[in-house]
Design an enzyme around this catalytic site. Structure first.
Site, PDB file in Angstrom:
ATOM      1  N   HIS A  64       0.837  -1.195   0.000  1.00  0.00           N
ATOM      2  CA  HIS A  64       0.000   0.000   0.000  1.00  0.00           C
ATOM      3  C   HIS A  64       0.876   1.251   0.000  1.00  0.00           C
ATOM      4  CE1 HIS A  64      -3.935  -2.029   1.587  1.00  0.00           C
ATOM      5  NE2 HIS A  64      -3.425  -2.627   0.533  1.00  0.00           N
ATOM      6  N   GLU A 112       1.246   3.779   2.040  1.00  0.00           N
ATOM      7  CA  GLU A 112       1.958   4.116   3.277  1.00  0.00           C
ATOM      8  C   GLU A 112       3.212   3.261   3.452  1.00  0.00           C
ATOM      9  OE1 GLU A 112      -2.520   4.195   4.381  1.00  0.00           O
ATOM     10  OE2 GLU A 112      -1.222   3.315   2.851  1.00  0.00           O
TER      11      GLU A 112
END
Length: 368
Positions: A51, A53
């Protein structure tokens, strides 16, 4: 000193890089900032992979400790194909997290923010939220109301015709407009047409970046082909139809018959002369279809419009006159008075080669 909006705008730019590849996941971007400088960037590239992040933290390394994180969508707090992003942020010991918008997914929906705050991370929300939502109109709508975002693409002449009386329709628009359509296909989870279009035009309805300048599709990424959906209530699909050469073809029908050549079929109730389109949209949402692109003739487009299912129209208008005997854009029996008309809110209009592309939102009329 740069504002939070400045860094969030960069995160939104990064998220846009996943426009054609993340489906069925949302497009998300993230930046890690320390001393007013970006020290790590990331975006979600493909479902099942890291992802935004996690990718940004990896880019920042140990410097992420005590830094600020700007992310376009609330960090996930549950195990899916990958571990929770909130755990990665907490482990990295970031100081503050700025979130553009909360996740409309009820599995997350605020729990990621709560988890961060419980761990002592300072969280700020609602920063460029509207711009962030535009990244994922289908994902947001599917999570909120169980319906894909439905975009109907139309190619027509200046007098509103889509094909000659003979059925001839190649080509109404120019090569630039046809190349532009490839981008709409590429961002879609599924492309839907009617059996009438299959019988008349025998389309493939696949994504072909090579038919454009090919600078927009991520280099090195395998082209993600959308699901093809054909509304075929009487199961008239020919066994030699070109669309059956593609993988992942779904026939929406009212007939309990075996679909030809490996296609999948789903039986739905009929609604007049066509299947129940609202029920079909619920089925597609359950199959994680975020954005549905409709490339069809006047009958299916008219039925979708009458059922108030179309969220956006993308109209490619060619500077041509095709005459009274040619086919119209929408088949809308029963619309007879001005009180019944459907207005369009035009949100964008621009030239594409010699044609014009008009983007509009239908404003549905209670009278029709």
């Amino acid at each position: 000193m740069p504002s939070p909006e400045h860094f969030m705008a960069r995160a939104i730019q990064l998220a846009e890089r996943g426009l054609y590849t993340t489906d069925p996941n949302p497009r998300v971007g993230c930046v890690i900032v320390k001393n007013d400088e970006i020290i790590g960037e990331g975006w979600h590239m493909r479902a099942g992979e890291g992802h935004a992040e996690v990718n940004a933290i990896q880019a920042a390394g140990h410097a992420a400790e005590g830094a600020d994180c700007y992310v376009t969508l609330e960090p996930c707090s549950h195990f899916g194909r990958t571990p929770p992003c909130v755990d990665a942020l907490i482990t990295a010991k970031v100081k503050r997290v700025f979130v553009a918008m909360t996740d409309p997914n009820p599995v997350v929906s605020g729990s990621g923010i709560t988890r961060l705050r419980q761990a002592g991370v300072e969280v700020h929300t609602d920063i460029l939220a509207a711009q962030s939502e535009k990244l994922n109109p289908g994902f947001c709508q599917r999570m909120r109301i169980g319906k894909p975002f439905i975009r109907s693409k139309l190619a027509m002449s200046l007098d509103g015709r889509t094909a000659m009386a003979s059925g001839e329709s190649k080509w109404i628009t120019g090569p630039e407009a046809r190349a532009d359509v490839q981008k709409l296909r590429a961002r879609s989870s599924a492309i839907m047409t009617g059996i009438g279009t299959v019988l008349a035009d025998d389309p493939l309805l696949n994504v072909r970046p090579e038919q454009s300048d090919n600078t927009w599709y991520p280099q090195g990424q395998k082209v993600r082909q959308p699901l093809r959906v054909v509304v075929d209530s009487k199961m008239r699909m020919p066994e030699n139809a070109r669309i059956l050469q593609e993988k992942r073809v779904l026939l929406a029908t009212a007939q309990d018959k075996k679909a030809p050549n490996g296609a999948e079929s789903i039986v739905l109730p009929e609604d007049g002369d066509i299947i129940d389109l609202t029920a079909l949209m619920s089925v597609l949402a359950q199959r994680e279809v975020n954005e549905l692109m409709v490339e069809a003739g006047g009958v299916l487009n008219g039925a979708m419009l009458k059922a108030r299912l179309i969220d956006e129209l993308v109209i490619y208008m060619a500077p041509k006159i095709m005459g009274d005997m040619a086919r119209g854009v929408f088949h809308l029996p029963g619309m007879e008075t001005m009180a019944q008309n459907i207005s369009l809110n035009i949100t964008d209009m621009r030239p594409i080669g010699k044609d014009w592309r008009i983007t509009a939102i239908p404003e549905y009329n209670e009278e029709f």
